[in-house]
Design a protein around this motif. Structure first.
Motif, PDB file in Angstrom:
ATOM      1  N   GLY A  43      -4.013 -11.900  -2.557  1.00  0.00           N
ATOM      2  CA  GLY A  43      -2.995 -11.118  -3.115  1.00  0.00           C
ATOM      3  C   GLY A  43      -3.310  -9.880  -1.518  1.00  0.00           C
ATOM      4  N   PHE A  44      -3.795  -9.299  -0.924  1.00  0.00           N
ATOM      5  CA  PHE A  44      -4.612  -7.970  -0.672  1.00  0.00           C
ATOM      6  C   PHE A  44      -3.658  -6.464  -0.055  1.00  0.00           C
ATOM      7  N   GLY A  45      -2.566  -6.441  -0.139  1.00  0.00           N
ATOM      8  CA  GLY A  45      -1.652  -5.514   0.540  1.00  0.00           C
ATOM      9  C   GLY A  45      -1.358  -4.196  -0.118  1.00  0.00           C
ATOM     10  N   GLY A  46      -1.660  -4.025  -1.583  1.00  0.00           N
ATOM     11  CA  GLY A  46      -1.712  -3.042  -2.337  1.00  0.00           C
ATOM     12  C   GLY A  46      -2.881  -2.338  -2.755  1.00  0.00           C
ATOM     13  N   SER A 103      12.810   5.493  12.190  1.00  0.00           N
ATOM     14  CA  SER A 103      11.274   5.267  10.550  1.00  0.00           C
ATOM     15  C   SER A 103      11.270   4.518  10.019  1.00  0.00           C
ATOM     16  N   PHE A 104      11.910   2.943  10.543  1.00  0.00           N
ATOM     17  CA  PHE A 104      11.770   1.109   9.860  1.00  0.00           C
ATOM     18  C   PHE A 104      10.395   1.346  10.656  1.00  0.00           C
ATOM     19  N   GLU A 105      10.750   1.197  11.467  1.00  0.00           N
ATOM     20  CA  GLU A 105      10.777   0.359  12.757  1.00  0.00           C
ATOM     21  C   GLU A 105       9.011   1.148  12.831  1.00  0.00           C
ATOM     22  N   ARG A 106       9.158   2.301  12.805  1.00  0.00           N
ATOM     23  CA  ARG A 106       7.800   3.523  12.859  1.00  0.00           C
ATOM     24  C   ARG A 106       7.014   2.500  11.906  1.00  0.00           C
ATOM     25  N   HIS A 107       7.167   2.888  10.356  1.00  0.00           N
ATOM     26  CA  HIS A 107       6.492   2.361   9.559  1.00  0.00           C
ATOM     27  C   HIS A 107       6.692   0.786   9.837  1.00  0.00           C
ATOM     28  N   LEU A 108       6.582  -0.201   9.881  1.00  0.00           N
ATOM     29  CA  LEU A 108       6.451  -1.870  10.270  1.00  0.00           C
ATOM     30  C   LEU A 108       5.460  -1.887  10.977  1.00  0.00           C
ATOM     31  N   ASP A 129       0.913  -0.957  -0.109  1.00  0.00           N
ATOM     32  CA  ASP A 129       0.013   0.239  -0.080  1.00  0.00           C
ATOM     33  C   ASP A 129       0.975   1.350   0.078  1.00  0.00           C
ATOM     34  N   THR A 130       1.302   1.955  -0.872  1.00  0.00           N
ATOM     35  CA  THR A 130       2.213   3.096  -1.549  1.00  0.00           C
ATOM     36  C   THR A 130       1.669   4.354  -0.670  1.00  0.00           C
ATOM     37  N   ASP A 131      -0.019   4.340  -0.344  1.00  0.00           N
ATOM     38  CA  ASP A 131      -0.396   5.802   0.176  1.00  0.00           C
ATOM     39  C   ASP A 131       0.090   5.715   1.754  1.00  0.00           C
ATOM     40  N   ARG A 175       1.671  -2.707   9.649  1.00  0.00           N
ATOM     41  CA  ARG A 175       1.068  -4.256  10.230  1.00  0.00           C
ATOM     42  C   ARG A 175      -0.277  -3.724  10.968  1.00  0.00           C
ATOM     43  N   LYS A 176      -0.010  -2.944  11.914  1.00  0.00           N
ATOM     44  CA  LYS A 176      -1.118  -2.740  11.696  1.00  0.00           C
ATOM     45  C   LYS A 176      -2.495  -2.438  10.442  1.00  0.00           C
ATOM     46  N   LEU A 177      -2.875  -1.195  10.048  1.00  0.00           N
ATOM     47  CA  LEU A 177      -3.172  -1.649   8.402  1.00  0.00           C
ATOM     48  C   LEU A 177      -3.446  -2.562   7.473  1.00  0.00           C
ATOM     49  N   TYR A 178      -2.095  -3.917   7.805  1.00  0.00           N
ATOM     50  CA  TYR A 178      -2.864  -4.707   7.032  1.00  0.00           C
ATOM     51  C   TYR A 178      -3.485  -5.855   7.774  1.00  0.00           C
ATOM     52  N   ARG A 179      -3.143  -6.152   9.046  1.00  0.00           N
ATOM     53  CA  ARG A 179      -4.463  -6.516   9.966  1.00  0.00           C
ATOM     54  C   ARG A 179      -5.751  -6.483   9.715  1.00  0.00           C
TER      55      ARG A 179
END
Length: 457
Positions: free
Chosen positions: A435-438, A352-357, A111-113, A361-365
């Protein structure tokens, strides 16, 4: 052809380039001196070729300015069919089969948004500052030290993987690193999962390395098969097996490690595919974190945690294999641009990487939970598997519809879905890998409704 005819060949080549549209009207031609030096031919050869083009009107000269391409639309001798139509080409590229679909459950998309592009851009600017001139030199074949250091910290904190940056090797893809491993693990014979991640099979077949396929069930690899052959390398994707989505349980993980401990030349290659995204239940530790005898080779990528075009993968070599790597007669140069490695290292170092992950993770869940809830009323017709982790799951149709009927319905609904038998030709059930990520969250309901309309009766 004799040298006396070089100017004719050059004239014909330049003429063809003009006709095909590689030069546009008004474009400046190279000077005779520059072109002669470039082609290693005399100025006389260039002069003769240019004179032919001048005589036929393909180019014209301006005093003290040089040669320019004529308005080719006014040249009646051009066969328009031979021209390369850029607009038609771009139209055909955009008008591909995928353009038909309004909805798509594509694999390997993010999800690039929600990507923090502003922060990433800042680290990109920093990487090109004057004090980063060392990045312009030849890179370490293992990769940039700063990135390997950050990966070591990240793996220890997130997956319990203990390693030194010297054990980490950066590559552009999992396939490239598998190729490297086949050099390090000389004369190895592989166990691979069945069904399996396609590139591992392709690499082994291309390099004519023996392998045996081992079935996978809901708890992971069927380990009893490992006793039936003398193969010494097991390639597994325990965190979220591709394509089944199954997660190897803790019991099988310890049994697999025990198998590796039984012989000196046995190793496990742990492809920690989709390990960043586990949504339900307690996180299961990486195989490498359970190993006490340095028998696990760890592989992962940034294709899901950052973005697919990032093209950064990495492996963690056991210490006893480092000497074999160092002794390789030929080591391929690192193919990941040093500046990109620096950007990712800075992104990780800042937190920033950890915060992004955590955010993704919450979004994809949320996305996965939305789809599961929407499909719940149809659980007598649709069975979900492999949805504990990752960015894809499998859906089995149990209402009597055939694969062809499902795909026909999907096409009518302008929905793109992938049959599971593309990855497992032996699959008999009507099953799809989704796949649902995008998919943007705002479009998720419409996608799910199209899925229900296509697969349910």
């Amino acid at each position: 052809m004799s040298k006396s005819h070089l100017y004719i060949d050059l004239y014909k080549n330049l003429k063809t380039q003009i006709i095909e549209g590689q030069y546009k009207s008004g474009d400046k031609f190279p000077s005779k001196r520059a072109l002669g030096q470039h082609l290693s031919v005399s100025n006389t050869t260039i002069e003769h070729a240019y004179q032919f083009l001048l005589d036929e009107g393909y180019i014209y000269s301006k005093p003290r300015s040089g040669y320019f391409v004529s308005d080719i639309e006014t040249l009646p001798i051009i066969n328009r069919k031979t021209q390369f139509n850029t607009d038609e080409y771009l139209s055909s590229q955009n008008n591909n089969h995928d353009a038909y679909y309004k909805y798509a459950f594509n694999l390997s998309e993010i999800d690039t948004d929600y990507f923090p592009i502003q922060q990433f851009r800042k680290y990109a600017r920093d990487a090109f500052e004057i004090n980063q001139l060392q990045l312009l030199q030849h890179a370490n074949p293992k990769g940039e030290w700063s990135l390997r250091q950050e990966i070591a910290h990240y793996l220890f904190n997130s997956r319990g993987v203990s390693c030194h940056p010297e054990q980490i090797i950066i590559g552009s893809s999992t396939e490239q690193l598998i190729n490297l491993l086949t050099d390090i693990l000389n004369k190895a014979q592989f166990f691979i999962e069945n069904p399996s991640y396609p590139p591992i099979k392709q690499v082994l077949e291309k390099r004519q390395i023996p392998y045996m396929q081992v079935p996978v069930n809901q708890t992971g690899l069927e380990l009893n098969y490992l006793k039936t052959a003398n193969h010494n390398i097991a390639y597994v994707t325990p965190s979220h097996q591709f394509p089944t989505g199954y997660v190897m349980n803790l019991k099988k993980r310890t049994q697999l490690i025990t198998w590796a401990h039984e012989c000196d030349n046995r190793y496990i290659i742990e492809d920690d595919y989709d390990s960043e995204f586990r949504y339900f239940g307690k996180p299961i530790p990486a195989l490498q974190s359970l190993d006490t005898k340095d028998k696990v080779i760890y592989i992962s990528t940034f294709s899901k945690s950052l973005f697919p075009s990032c093209r950064i993968a990495y492996l963690v070599l056991p210490k006893k294999l480092l000497s074999q790597y160092n002794n390789l007669a030929h080591k391929e140069g690192n193919t990941v641009p040093a500046h990109l490695q620096k950007i990712v290292a800075s992104f990780m170092e800042s937190g920033s990487f950890e915060r992004h992950l955590n955010k993704m993770r919450k979004l994809y869940r949320r996305k996965l939970k939305f789809i599961i809830e929407a499909l719940k009323p149809y659980e007598d017709q649709l069975e979900i598997e492999g949805a504990l982790a990752g960015m894809h799951f499998n859906l089995t149709v149990k209402n009597g519809l055939s694969i062809k009927e499902c795909l026909k319905n999907a096409e009518m609904n302008k929905l793109k879905i992938t049959p599971f038998n593309q990855y497992d030709a032996t699959q008999q059930s009507v099953k799809f890998i989704l796949g649902f990520g995008g998919i943007p969250f705002s479009e998720l309901e419409a996608h799910t409704n199209a899925l229900i309309d296509s697969l349910c009766v």
